[in-house]
Design a protein around this motif. Structure first.
Motif, PDB file in Angstrom:
ATOM      1  N   SER A 209       5.674   3.287   1.327  1.00 48.09           N
ATOM      2  CA  SER A 209       5.170   2.020   0.788  1.00 48.09           C
ATOM      3  C   SER A 209       5.439   0.904   1.784  1.00 48.09           C
ATOM      4  O   SER A 209       6.499   0.860   2.410  1.00 48.09           O
ATOM      5  CB  SER A 209       5.851   1.681  -0.545  1.00 48.09           C
ATOM      6  OG  SER A 209       5.617   2.693  -1.501  1.00 48.09           O
TER       7      SER A 209
ATOM      8  N   CYS B  79       8.828  -0.992   5.800  1.00 51.56           N
ATOM      9  CA  CYS B  79       8.363   0.040   4.866  1.00 51.56           C
ATOM     10  C   CYS B  79       9.537   0.668   4.121  1.00 51.56           C
ATOM     11  O   CYS B  79      10.673   0.650   4.590  1.00 51.56           O
ATOM     12  CB  CYS B  79       7.595   1.141   5.606  1.00 51.56           C
ATOM     13  SG  CYS B  79       6.057   0.588   6.347  1.00 51.56           S
TER      14      CYS B  79
ATOM     15  N   LYS C 296       0.855  -1.180   0.000  1.00 52.83           N
ATOM     16  CA  LYS C 296       0.000   0.000   0.000  1.00 52.83           C
ATOM     17  C   LYS C 296       0.889   1.227   0.000  1.00 52.83           C
ATOM     18  O   LYS C 296       1.969   1.227   0.588  1.00 52.83           O
ATOM     19  CB  LYS C 296      -0.926   0.004   1.227  1.00 52.83           C
ATOM     20  CG  LYS C 296      -1.958   1.127   1.190  1.00 52.83           C
ATOM     21  CD  LYS C 296      -2.968   0.987   2.320  1.00 52.83           C
ATOM     22  CE  LYS C 296      -4.020   2.083   2.244  1.00 52.83           C
ATOM     23  NZ  LYS C 296      -5.053   1.942   3.319  1.00 52.83           N
ATOM     24  N   HIS C 297       0.422   2.285  -0.651  1.00 56.82           N
ATOM     25  CA  HIS C 297       1.191   3.528  -0.744  1.00 56.82           C
ATOM     26  C   HIS C 297       0.398   4.657  -0.084  1.00 56.82           C
ATOM     27  O   HIS C 297      -0.821   4.752  -0.246  1.00 56.82           O
ATOM     28  CB  HIS C 297       1.485   3.868  -2.207  1.00 56.82           C
ATOM     29  CG  HIS C 297       2.099   2.731  -2.973  1.00 56.82           C
ATOM     30  ND1 HIS C 297       3.420   2.382  -2.854  1.00 56.82           N
ATOM     31  CD2 HIS C 297       1.557   1.844  -3.841  1.00 56.82           C
ATOM     32  CE1 HIS C 297       3.670   1.341  -3.626  1.00 56.82           C
ATOM     33  NE2 HIS C 297       2.551   0.999  -4.234  1.00 56.82           N
ATOM     34  N   LYS C 298       1.111   5.506   0.634  1.00 57.93           N
ATOM     35  CA  LYS C 298       0.443   6.569   1.387  1.00 57.93           C
ATOM     36  C   LYS C 298       1.396   7.747   1.558  1.00 57.93           C
ATOM     37  O   LYS C 298       2.580   7.561   1.812  1.00 57.93           O
ATOM     38  CB  LYS C 298       0.015   6.021   2.759  1.00 57.93           C
ATOM     39  CG  LYS C 298      -0.676   7.011   3.668  1.00 57.93           C
ATOM     40  CD  LYS C 298      -1.018   6.302   4.982  1.00 57.93           C
ATOM     41  CE  LYS C 298      -1.658   7.223   5.986  1.00 57.93           C
ATOM     42  NZ  LYS C 298      -1.958   6.505   7.266  1.00 57.93           N
ATOM     43  N   LYS C 299       0.840   8.947   1.411  1.00 62.27           N
ATOM     44  CA  LYS C 299       1.644  10.148   1.628  1.00 62.27           C
ATOM     45  C   LYS C 299       1.533  10.574   3.085  1.00 62.27           C
ATOM     46  O   LYS C 299       0.424  10.770   3.599  1.00 62.27           O
ATOM     47  CB  LYS C 299       1.184  11.286   0.708  1.00 62.27           C
ATOM     48  CG  LYS C 299       2.177  12.439   0.632  1.00 62.27           C
ATOM     49  CD  LYS C 299       1.784  13.431  -0.465  1.00 62.27           C
ATOM     50  CE  LYS C 299       2.873  14.472  -0.656  1.00 62.27           C
ATOM     51  NZ  LYS C 299       2.536  15.429  -1.715  1.00 62.27           N
TER      52      LYS C 299
ATOM     53  N   SER D 197       6.652  16.148   3.267  1.00 65.06           N
ATOM     54  CA  SER D 197       5.985  14.846   3.297  1.00 65.06           C
ATOM     55  C   SER D 197       6.604  13.939   2.241  1.00 65.06           C
ATOM     56  O   SER D 197       7.277  14.416   1.313  1.00 65.06           O
ATOM     57  CB  SER D 197       4.476  14.990   3.058  1.00 65.06           C
ATOM     58  OG  SER D 197       4.236  15.614   1.805  1.00 65.06           O
ATOM     59  N   ILE D 198       6.383  12.640   2.371  1.00 70.26           N
ATOM     60  CA  ILE D 198       6.930  11.677   1.409  1.00 70.26           C
ATOM     61  C   ILE D 198       5.904  10.573   1.169  1.00 70.26           C
ATOM     62  O   ILE D 198       4.954  10.402   1.938  1.00 70.26           O
ATOM     63  CB  ILE D 198       8.237  11.033   1.916  1.00 70.26           C
ATOM     64  CG1 ILE D 198       7.972  10.284   3.231  1.00 70.26           C
ATOM     65  CG2 ILE D 198       9.336  12.033   2.073  1.00 70.26           C
ATOM     66  CD1 ILE D 198       9.106   9.383   3.632  1.00 70.26           C
ATOM     67  N   TRP D 199       6.132   9.822   0.090  1.00 69.82           N
ATOM     68  CA  TRP D 199       5.310   8.656  -0.197  1.00 69.82           C
ATOM     69  C   TRP D 199       5.922   7.444   0.486  1.00 69.82           C
ATOM     70  O   TRP D 199       7.097   7.142   0.320  1.00 69.82           O
ATOM     71  CB  TRP D 199       5.209   8.414  -1.696  1.00 69.82           C
ATOM     72  CG  TRP D 199       4.239   9.338  -2.370  1.00 69.82           C
ATOM     73  CD1 TRP D 199       4.519  10.483  -3.048  1.00 69.82           C
ATOM     74  CD2 TRP D 199       2.816   9.186  -2.394  1.00 69.82           C
ATOM     75  NE1 TRP D 199       3.370  11.068  -3.498  1.00 69.82           N
ATOM     76  CE2 TRP D 199       2.307  10.293  -3.112  1.00 69.82           C
ATOM     77  CE3 TRP D 199       1.935   8.238  -1.877  1.00 69.82           C
ATOM     78  CZ2 TRP D 199       0.943  10.467  -3.328  1.00 69.82           C
ATOM     79  CZ3 TRP D 199       0.584   8.406  -2.089  1.00 69.82           C
ATOM     80  CH2 TRP D 199       0.091   9.509  -2.810  1.00 69.82           C
TER      81      TRP D 199
ATOM     82  N   PHE E 220      10.530   4.237   1.434  1.00 68.75           N
ATOM     83  CA  PHE E 220      10.037   5.521   0.950  1.00 68.75           C
ATOM     84  C   PHE E 220      10.996   6.086  -0.078  1.00 68.75           C
ATOM     85  O   PHE E 220      12.088   5.557  -0.294  1.00 68.75           O
ATOM     86  CB  PHE E 220       9.788   6.513   2.089  1.00 68.75           C
ATOM     87  CG  PHE E 220      10.819   6.475   3.186  1.00 68.75           C
ATOM     88  CD1 PHE E 220      12.140   6.817   2.958  1.00 68.75           C
ATOM     89  CD2 PHE E 220      10.449   6.098   4.457  1.00 68.75           C
ATOM     90  CE1 PHE E 220      13.068   6.784   3.967  1.00 68.75           C
ATOM     91  CE2 PHE E 220      11.374   6.066   5.487  1.00 68.75           C
ATOM     92  CZ  PHE E 220      12.691   6.411   5.230  1.00 68.75           C
ATOM     93  N   ASN E 221      10.556   7.176  -0.727  1.00 69.69           N
ATOM     94  CA  ASN E 221      11.287   7.690  -1.890  1.00 69.69           C
ATOM     95  C   ASN E 221      12.346   8.718  -1.533  1.00 69.69           C
ATOM     96  O   ASN E 221      12.995   9.271  -2.410  1.00 69.69           O
ATOM     97  CB  ASN E 221      10.304   8.307  -2.896  1.00 69.69           C
ATOM     98  CG  ASN E 221       9.497   9.442  -2.278  1.00 69.69           C
ATOM     99  OD1 ASN E 221       9.336   9.508  -1.065  1.00 69.69           O
ATOM    100  ND2 ASN E 221       8.983  10.329  -3.104  1.00 69.69           N
TER     101      ASN E 221
END
Length: 329
Positions: A186, A224, A153-156, A182-184, A226-227
């Motif tokens: 996963s 998790c 699942k992806h969430k900001k 903020s970041i995305w 993140f980018n």
């Protein structure tokens, strides 16, 4: 010294020298015997346990593990003493690699979770190929590794910097900027749904008196990704002064057929504000209010801050409560 004494002294010294040579010869023999015994002992076979780190690669695409996989394996082995001694002297080992994709054909769905239990005894040959060929692998612990994967699942989410700072006298912190803010993120849905924000590595600063910028590492929640790996944190600092005003108290939710009189009708406020914003604030930027009493037996009404500039600091006001009289129109 007489001739007899001289001869006696010479004989004594000669005996001491011979005795010293005998001791040295004895010690050399003991050392040689010890070395030969050690070499003989190390040439024999021994059983032992070795601990190896584990690295997992190639997880199913779009899936994340939802159980913690073992970070190490205990290997029961048999080998020559020389080989085992060499391993005991090592400070680190190359990890044993598990290519998870080779087991994906066996993964079974179960209530939205993909599961597979791997018997490590079935892959002893694969593990043995990654360690010293002079070592015989007897057993692997744990005997089973359970893989469980969930749909990604992806969430900001927002970034919350972890800050510990003090300010120099007569200075205030006017603003904190985080770039990105903020970041995305996963990860498994069961984890992502519980996360509201992520934090940074802690930053400790003392006696701030000027704007300060730092790049801080982002701390990943378990399982998790993140980018971004870090965020730029800017703390804006400036000298402050104290300001004071007298603000009328605003009654709220008063019925059309009633009047309310307050005692006192005003509130005295004070606050700290940066010098650059001092002239940008006036009485109209504040609203202090009371709610119409629901219970007529109440003698005092609590004053609330309904509106105030966000950039001011340490707002105080007096009084905190007021008396009142209700009158019909």
């Amino acid at each position: 010294m007489s001739l007899i004494q001289a001869i006696s002294h010479t004989i004594k010294k000669t005996k001491e020298i011979r005795l010293s040579k005998n001791i040295v010869s004895y010690l050399i023999c003991v050392a040689i015997a010890s070395i030969l015994w050690l070499l003989n002992a190390l040439s024999k076979d021994y059983s032992a346990e070795l601990t190896y780190p584990v690295k997992y690669t190639n997880f199913p695409e779009g899936k994340f593990p939802v159980v913690k996989l073992p970070a190490k394996l205990q290997l029961e082995v048999k080998a020559k003493g020389f080989t085992l001694l060499g391993y005991r002297l090592k400070t680190s080992f190359l990890p044993i690699t598990f290519n998870v994709s080779t087991y994906t054909d066996h993964i079974q769905p179960n209530k939205g979770i993909l599961e597979y239990t791997l018997n490590t005894g079935d892959i002893k040959d694969k593990i043995k190929n990654q360690i010293n060929p002079d070592i015989k692998l007897l057993k692997v612990y744990p005997e089973k590794i359970r893989f469980k994967f969930a749909v990604a699942k992806h969430k900001k989410v927002a970034i919350h910097p972890t800050l510990d700072y003090t300010l120099k006298r007569q200075y205030i912190l006017t603003h904190i900027t985080t770039v990105p803010d903020s970041i995305w993120l996963s990860g498994p849905a069961s984890v992502i749904d519980t996360i509201k924000y992520i934090t940074t590595a802690p930053l400790h600063l003392k006696e701030l008196s000027k704007n300060t910028s730092r790049k801080l590492k982002l701390l990943a929640p378990p399982d998790c990704t993140f980018n971004e790996e870090s965020a730029e944190i800017l703390l804006e600092v400036e000298q402050f002064t104290e300001a004071k005003h007298t603000i009328p108290i605003t009654p709220l939710h008063v019925p059309d057929f009633m009047n309310i009189r307050l005692f006192p009708p005003n509130v005295n406020i004070s606050y700290e504000i940066g010098l650059s914003k001092y002239d940008k604030v006036n009485e109209q930027d504040f609203v202090f209010s009371i709610d119409y009493p629901k219970n007529s037996n109440t003698n005092f009404l609590e004053i609330k801050v309904s509106k105030a500039p966000k950039f001011i600091k340490n707002l105080t006001y007096s009084p905190l409560k007021v008396e009142y009289i209700l009158e019909k129109k």
